[in-house]
Write a protein that holds these residues in place. Structure first.
Motif, PDB file in Angstrom:
ATOM      1  N   ALA A 241       0.833  -1.101   0.280  1.00 12.80           N
ATOM      2  CA  ALA A 241       0.094   0.132  -0.068  1.00 12.80           C
ATOM      3  C   ALA A 241       0.764   1.269  -0.027  1.00 12.80           C
ATOM      4  CB  ALA A 241      -1.096  -0.074   1.218  1.00 12.80           C
ATOM      5  N   VAL A 242       0.644   2.060  -0.991  1.00 13.59           N
ATOM      6  CA  VAL A 242       1.512   3.131  -1.119  1.00 13.59           C
ATOM      7  C   VAL A 242       0.807   4.508  -1.246  1.00 13.59           C
ATOM      8  CG1 VAL A 242       3.325   4.156  -2.642  1.00 13.59           C
ATOM      9  CG2 VAL A 242       3.310   1.859  -2.132  1.00 13.59           C
ATOM     10  N   ALA A 243       1.008   5.598  -0.405  1.00 16.54           N
ATOM     11  CA  ALA A 243       0.343   6.703  -0.827  1.00 16.54           C
ATOM     12  C   ALA A 243       1.133   7.679  -1.596  1.00 16.54           C
ATOM     13  CB  ALA A 243       0.156   7.471   0.879  1.00 16.54           C
ATOM     14  N   ALA A 244       0.285   8.529  -2.127  1.00 14.60           N
ATOM     15  CA  ALA A 244       1.139   9.229  -3.383  1.00 14.60           C
ATOM     16  C   ALA A 244       0.301  10.628  -3.582  1.00 14.60           C
ATOM     17  CB  ALA A 244       0.987   8.444  -4.627  1.00 14.60           C
ATOM     18  N   GLN A 245       0.966  11.597  -3.979  1.00  8.64           N
ATOM     19  CA  GLN A 245       0.036  12.899  -4.276  1.00  8.64           C
ATOM     20  C   GLN A 245       0.236  12.901  -5.840  1.00  8.64           C
ATOM     21  OE1 GLN A 245       1.827  16.335  -2.712  1.00  8.64           O
ATOM     22  NE2 GLN A 245       1.144  17.590  -4.485  1.00  8.64           N
ATOM     23  N   VAL A 246      -0.956  12.709  -6.361  1.00 10.59           N
ATOM     24  CA  VAL A 246      -1.236  12.562  -7.543  1.00 10.59           C
ATOM     25  C   VAL A 246      -1.884  13.984  -8.142  1.00 10.59           C
ATOM     26  CG1 VAL A 246      -2.469  11.520  -9.470  1.00 10.59           C
ATOM     27  CG2 VAL A 246      -1.402  10.207  -7.809  1.00 10.59           C
TER      28      VAL A 246
ATOM     29  N   ILE B 132       3.064  12.635 -10.470  1.00 12.72           N
ATOM     30  CA  ILE B 132       3.110  11.771  -9.100  1.00 12.72           C
ATOM     31  C   ILE B 132       4.127  11.945  -8.168  1.00 12.72           C
ATOM     32  CG2 ILE B 132       2.972   9.184  -8.416  1.00 12.72           C
ATOM     33  CD1 ILE B 132       1.766   8.627 -11.458  1.00 12.72           C
ATOM     34  N   VAL B 133       3.834  12.287  -6.900  1.00 16.54           N
ATOM     35  CA  VAL B 133       4.837  12.190  -5.892  1.00 16.54           C
ATOM     36  C   VAL B 133       4.690  11.305  -5.034  1.00 16.54           C
ATOM     37  CG1 VAL B 133       6.072  13.980  -4.057  1.00 16.54           C
ATOM     38  CG2 VAL B 133       4.841  15.026  -6.328  1.00 16.54           C
TER      39      VAL B 133
ATOM     40  N   ALA C 131      11.047  15.434  -3.569  1.00 17.56           N
ATOM     41  CA  ALA C 131      10.244  16.820  -3.708  1.00 17.56           C
ATOM     42  C   ALA C 131      10.440  17.533  -2.390  1.00 17.56           C
ATOM     43  CB  ALA C 131       9.127  16.289  -4.195  1.00 17.56           C
ATOM     44  N   THR C 132      10.382  16.940  -1.457  1.00 16.18           N
ATOM     45  CA  THR C 132      10.175  17.694  -0.018  1.00 16.18           C
ATOM     46  C   THR C 132      11.242  18.357   0.232  1.00 16.18           C
ATOM     47  OG1 THR C 132       8.856  15.757   0.830  1.00 16.18           O
ATOM     48  CG2 THR C 132       9.648  17.335   2.604  1.00 16.18           C
TER      49      THR C 132
ATOM     50  N   VAL D  39       5.642  20.527  -0.639  1.00 13.11           N
ATOM     51  CA  VAL D  39       4.516  20.222   0.299  1.00 13.11           C
ATOM     52  C   VAL D  39       4.077  18.709  -0.296  1.00 13.11           C
ATOM     53  CG1 VAL D  39       2.611  20.602   1.892  1.00 13.11           C
ATOM     54  CG2 VAL D  39       4.379  22.427   1.498  1.00 13.11           C
ATOM     55  N   PHE D  40       4.476  17.782   0.597  1.00 11.48           N
ATOM     56  CA  PHE D  40       3.881  16.539   0.317  1.00 11.48           C
ATOM     57  C   PHE D  40       2.582  16.207   0.960  1.00 11.48           C
ATOM     58  CE2 PHE D  40       4.214  11.580   0.781  1.00 11.48           C
ATOM     59  CZ  PHE D  40       3.733  11.471  -0.457  1.00 11.48           C
ATOM     60  N   GLU D  41       1.621  16.373   0.158  1.00 15.99           N
ATOM     61  CA  GLU D  41       0.100  16.122   0.542  1.00 15.99           C
ATOM     62  C   GLU D  41      -0.602  15.050  -0.312  1.00 15.99           C
ATOM     63  OE1 GLU D  41      -1.436  20.073  -0.016  1.00 15.99           O
ATOM     64  OE2 GLU D  41      -1.085  20.649   1.968  1.00 15.99           O
ATOM     65  N   PRO D  42      -0.183  13.708   0.234  1.00 16.18           N
ATOM     66  CA  PRO D  42      -0.712  12.560  -0.560  1.00 16.18           C
ATOM     67  C   PRO D  42      -2.301  12.536  -0.728  1.00 16.18           C
ATOM     68  CG  PRO D  42       0.193  11.948   1.445  1.00 16.18           C
ATOM     69  CD  PRO D  42       0.144  13.272   1.429  1.00 16.18           C
TER      70      PRO D  42
END
Lengths: 893, 225
Positions: free
Chosen positions: A600-605, A623-624, A705-706, A711-714
């Motif tokens: 399970a992977v969280a990503a900011q798309v 995709i971050v 990226a961070t 700002v990483f907001e998945p």
């Protein structure tokens, strides 16, 4: 001029050849049924697809209009209470309705006007709860409720001209609560709900009463379901949204309680799928585009109407899909018609062979060619027209209507084939021109024949190539490109038919060296009949186009499966709303810990992120993600793997890139501009795989990226494993499960219709091919069995004659079995790209051609083997009843 | 029956039933000595071809017996008849019946292939027969490249290939002009003598009758002399 028709001859011929004539009638009926039914079926499927697309698009298909509030400043700088605000909201609905084109209006359901506040935090100190105030109004008024406790929300004041100071105390506003919500919040009539906004500003919201909806299915509730029941995760993971219902009396107080930008008024028109057809949808798309073009811009701070809808985009995508499906249906139908025409020609050839003697005799007795032609036309009319009418009747009975576009040309050709073949045979049999005695004249005649044949072949090949080029350049909008697969199949089959005689002669040479007389006799018979083009053409074309249809079926199925993988990105994908971004990693962790979940992977798309290169601007999916975890997840799927990304240096973020037009390539430097922030500089460190339905994607590592200030907001979670779907659903977020998506796409009207048509076309083509083969075998049967009878006078055993007959029929069957599937696969490879299957499969690029070789070969070989054996057994049984002497006396007929 | 190669005794053959029945052969009996050439003469429809078919096992009589080289043809099953045609009886037809894609030599070799002869022996025999019928120079030509007379000579060579005891020819000159027909008949006469074969030839041609050792006349299904 009146042609002297000899009716006894017409009747006699028809009686003698009742079998072949019935066969022609059967083929005509079946093909007219298919050709007549396909266009109406495509139309009705398109209508179904239109309705389903609009139904599925739901919010995207709705036409929504917003208008800012007019200023409510009073003479002393405060805000004026507007007691008739509810009437203004109703008037906005009427105004919006009046702005709509009548055509567009008729395709939309009655409007629902809404006034919605921002989401407020309930500060009762327990769990995360939020409250949103809603005013709902349909054309029949506010949705009916029964007050089970307290009463409807009332106005906070009776003063019609009240002006309140801008920075005064929170203005009280009364709301009603549904029974479940009142119970969940533990409040009742007269209680105050402690709420505040993100800046901790308090609001004075009081409960006037508790209601029960009269009709929970009222369309108004659908726009704010949280008014009836608490809604989980609407405002972030773990939060629950409640809704307070405003009344016409309390609405003016809500206006005063919130700032103008905290309370939005809107009118929503839902599209009515039931009124839509594909044809009306096309006009609708144009009207929606016009409406949007005339709309005020959303940034405008005035009361003008700002229209917003994705209906035109939904319909545009649908138009592309329907164009693709229609083109593919046309391609399949043209293929079936082409083979059916060849089969009809074979039937005409069989009839002509059977009648050659009678026609020649009639001609020798003085019958003119026009008279003979007229007699054959009369017979053909008597067979073809009733058969065509029967086919049309069945079509109307089964489908409700019948299209003549394809059926009429086919019937005309079927009508003419028999008379043309018969008349030409009679003309040839009695023409004065004989083979010249002079050797050079004979050579010249042979060369003329070769040149004529070469010119015909070249014309067919040129036409096929032109169609193929047109298909690749212009798509399948016109008829010629749609005929490309059929024309290419015919052209290649023609070439193969030309190669068959030298091939059989080669086999004959080999058979002459063998000690088996049966092999020699079979090869000799095959060589003697190999120059007949029509049988090879019909059989090979049928098998090739049948294989093409099967390839289309398999490729679409595989494309749908791959498309579901690409769209989902894993076994399951969760889309988390922006309000819940902070809770996304927690969701991912919870899912990862669930049983049956492997990754399970969280990503900011970010869809449609704008990147700027040296001299180009690219819009791509950003995709971050934690690339190491993402790589492991992708390795657990059939999706392409993620190459490693080198670590970044300073504020330069390495990225994997993929663009359809190649505007971003590895090694390039580019940047991601951000409003009010410094742009993120990136460098294309490698090629990204296709991720998602779009073709353009940029992948960056979350850590890099961070580090660069992003700002990483998945907002997305991907998960794999058999338990992923269940784990994701339990989170309460919006879940897309791959298997559900695949099933939905497979059952969609266009996909399922195309898949069904592909299979039906493949089956019909196979049957037509075998029928053509049987007709060709029947046509050559007299010569075959006369030769076999002569060989029997030399000592060939009866049972061996069947083997020799099989040997004669085998070359065409072997050629078709070997080359037909290969040609079908080649056609798929050449034409499936321009047919744009990706529009139906939901892929970023066209699916790779999938040819189920073993299935096609097995079906083809078994079907041909059974047909050859059946034909020979039937012929043998028919001739077994006749004495050898009889066969030798009258020939093999 | 004495030393006759062919013995036909009391043969009846009727086509159809009831009032429309046609009695093609009616109590036909005769014998043919080995090495003789018999001309079977009669008008069209007299029963010549039916008689030849019955003799060669292409048709079965309703009654009577046909014995060829000591073998009762009427009692043979399908395989027996095939063996008979492969080893003892051969045919020459009016329409030649050659395989068009094979050369003259290959056509002549067909019966030998059916008899599973050794290839070298076969080639020798084919060359011998083509030389016998005067077509040694045309061995590699296909039937379509040969004249009607040449084709019939190839057919005769093919009929002789398996060294049959009985040669049956049904109007072998029917499709040939007079001069070519005469040459073919002379050839038949010659091979009967050179190969020691017995021949029964149905013909209308008086020249053929003159070349035959014996003439059997048939009228309305009955042998008249």
């Amino acid at each position: 001029m009146r042609l002297p028709l000899h009716w006894p001859s017409i009747r006699g011929r028809a009686r003698a050849d009742a079998g072949p004539l019935m066969l022609v009638a059967l083929v005509v009926s079946a093909v007219v049924l298919l050709a007549g039914a396909t266009p109406p079926l495509v139309r009705s499927t398109s209508d179904d697809a239109t309705r389903e697309a609009v139904r599925n698009a739901s919010d995207d298909a709705a036409v929504r209009v917003e208008a800012d509030w007019p200023d409510d400043y009073g003479p002393t700088g405060g805000r004026m209470r507007a007691p008739k605000l509810a009437e203004d909201v109703a008037a906005l609905g009427s105004l919006a309705e009046g702005d709509l084109d009548p055509g567009l209006r008729s395709a939309l359901l009655p409007p629902v006007s809404t006034v919605s506040s921002i989401s407020l935090m309930v500060t009762d100190g327990s769990v995360q709860r939020r409250l949103q105030l809603e005013y709902l109004l349909t054309t029949k008024g506010t949705p009916a409720v029964t007050w089970v406790a307290g009463r409807e929300p009332q106005a906070a004041t009776d003063d019609e001209f009240l002006e309140v100071p801008l920075n005064g105390r929170p203005w009280p506003v009364q709301v009603g609560l549904s029974e479940p919500e009142a119970a969940a919040l533990g409040v009742g009539p007269g209680d105050r709900i402690p709420v505040q906004d993100e800046r901790r500003n308090p609001y004075d919201v009081r409960v006037s009463g508790v209601f029960r909806p009269v009709d929970a299915g009222d369309p108004a509730w659908r726009l704010a379901p949280w008014v009836l029941n608490p809604a989980a995760n609407r405002d972030g993971f773990g939060s629950t949204r409640f809704g307070g219902l405003l009344s016409p009396e309390s609405l003016p107080d809500a206006r005063l309680a919130f700032r103008s930008d905290q309370l939005r008024r809107a009118v929503r028109f839902d599209a009515d799928p039931e009124t839509l057809t594909w044809q009306s949808a096309q006009a609708l798309a144009a009207e929606v585009a016009t409406l949007k073009a005339g709309s005020a811009v959303s940034a405008a701070r005035d009361t003008s109407l700002k229209w917003a809808t994705q209906l035109d985009s939904v319909l545009r995508d649908l138009r592309d899909q329907i164009a693709t499906a229609t083109a593919q249906a046309s391609v399949l139908l043209i293929g079936v018609l082409a083979v059916a025409l060849l089969v009809v020609a074979l039937a005409a050839e069989l009839l002509t062979r059977r009648r050659a003697a009678a026609l020649t005799t009639a001609r020798q007795r003085g019958a003119s060619l026009p008279a003979l032609a007229a007699e054959l036309v009369v017979e053909s009319l008597a067979v073809t027209v009733p058969a065509a009418l029967l086919g049309l009747g069945l079509t109307v009975l089964l489908v409700g209507s019948a299209a003549l576009t394809w059926a009429v040309p086919f019937v005309l050709v079927a009508l003419c084939a028999g008379p043309v073949f018969g008349t030409l045979a009679a003309a040839r049999a009695t023409r004065d021109r004989r083979t010249p005695a002079n050797r050079s004249a004979r050579r010249w005649a042979r060369r003329t024949e070769v040149i004529r044949r070469f010119a015909l072949d070249a014309a067919v090949v040129a036409l096929a190539l032109a169609a193929l080029v047109a298909l690749n350049q212009r798509g399948v909008e016109a008829d010629l490109p749609a005929a490309a697969p059929a024309l290419c199949a015919v052209a290649v089959a023609l070439m193969l038919a030309r190669l068959l005689p030298p091939g059989t002669r080669l086999v004959l040479r080999l058979a002459l060296r063998s000690r088996s007389p049966l092999a020699l006799f079979g090869a000799a018979r095959a060589a003697a009949t190999a120059s007949r083009v029509l049988p090879v053409l019909a059989l090979t074309t049928a098998i090739a186009l049948g294989s093409f249809a099967t390839t289309l079926y398999a490729t679409t199925q595989q494309g749908l499966a791959e498309g579901a993988w690409q769209t989902t990105g894993a076994d399951v994908r969760l889309n988390v709303s922006s309000e819940a971004a902070s809770s996304t990693p927690e969701v991912a962790k919870k899912i990862a810990a669930a049983p049956g979940v492997r990754h399970a992977v969280a990503a900011q798309v970010t869809e449609n992120a704008r990147f700027i290169g040296d001299d180009t601007t690219v819009t791509a999916r950003l995709i971050v993600v934690d690339t190491a975890a993402f790589r492991a997840l992708l390795a657990d799927t059939p999706l392409p793997g993620l190459p490693p990304i080198p670590s970044g240096s300073g504020d330069l973020v390495p990225a994997l890139v993929r663009t359809g037009d190649g505007s971003l390539t590895p090694g390039m430097a580019f940047r991601l501009p951000r409003p009010a922030y410094k742009a993120i500089n990136m460098t294309a460190a490698g090629a990204a795989p296709a991720l998602g339905a779009g073709d353009d994607v940029v992948v960056v590592d979350a850590a890099a990226a961070t580090a660069a200030g992003m700002v990483f907001e998945p907002n997305t979670v991907w998960a794999t494993g058999p338990g992923a779907a269940q784990a994701a659903r339990s989170s309460g977020a919006q879940v897309t499960a791959r298997t559900d998506l695949l099933a939905e796409r497979r059952e969609a009207p266009l996909s399922s219709g195309l898949l069904r048509l592909s299979l039906v076309a493949a089956a019909i083509l196979l049957v037509l091919g075998l029928l053509g083969f049987a007709l060709a075998a029947t046509a050559s049967a007299p010569q075959r069995w006369e030769t076999l009878a002569r060989l029997r006078t030399l000592g060939l055993r009866r049972r061996d004659t069947r083997r020799v007959a099989v040997g004669e029929l085998l070359p065409a069957a072997v050629l078709a079995a070997l080359c037909g599937p290969a040609l079908g696969a080649l056609l798929g490879w050449l034409t499936l790209g321009p047919l744009a299957l990706r529009r139906l499969t939901g892929q970023a690029v066209d699916p790779a051609t999938v040819t189920p070789w073993w299935t096609i070969e097995a079906v083809t070989v078994v079907a041909l083997a059974v047909t050859v054996v059946t034909v020979v057994a039937a012929e043998s049984a028919v001739r077994r009843r006749r004495r050898l002497s009889e066969i030798l006396r009258v020939g093999g007929q | 029956m004495t030393g006759a190669l062919l013995s036909v005794q009391g043969v009846h053959r009727t086509f159809g039933t009831g009032p429309s029945a046609v009695h093609a052969l009616n109590d036909v009996s005769f014998e043919v000595e080995p090495g003789t050439m018999v001309a079977l003469v009669g008008r069209s429809g007299s029963g010549k071809t039916t008689l030849l078919n019955v003799i060669g096992g292409l048709d079965r009589p309703d009654a009577g017996t046909v014995v060829v080289d000591g073998l009762d043809v009427t009692g043979l099953d399908e395989d027996g008849l095939s063996r008979l045609r492969r080893e003892r009886v051969s045919y020459v037809f009016q329409t030649f019946g050659l395989i068009p894609v094979l050369s003259a030599a290959e056509n002549v070799g067909v019966p030998l292939r059916l008899a599973k002869s050794d290839p070298a022996e076969r080639e020798k025999r084919v060359a011998l027969l083509l030389d016998l019928v005067g077509l040694a120079d045309h061995a590699q030509q296909r039937p379509g490249e040969l004249s009607g007379g040449q084709q019939q000579r190839v057919a005769i060579a093919r009929a002789l290939a398996a060294s049959p005891r009985l040669l049956i020819a049904d109007e072998p000159t029917g499709q040939l002009d007079a001069e070519t027909g005469l040459a073919v008949m002379a050839l038949l006469r010659g091979v009967v003598e050179s190969e020691g074969v017995t021949a029964v030839v149905a013909t209308h041609d008086p020249v053929m009758m003159a070349l035959a050792d014996r003439v059997i006349r048939i009228a309305d299904g009955e042998v008249t002399c």
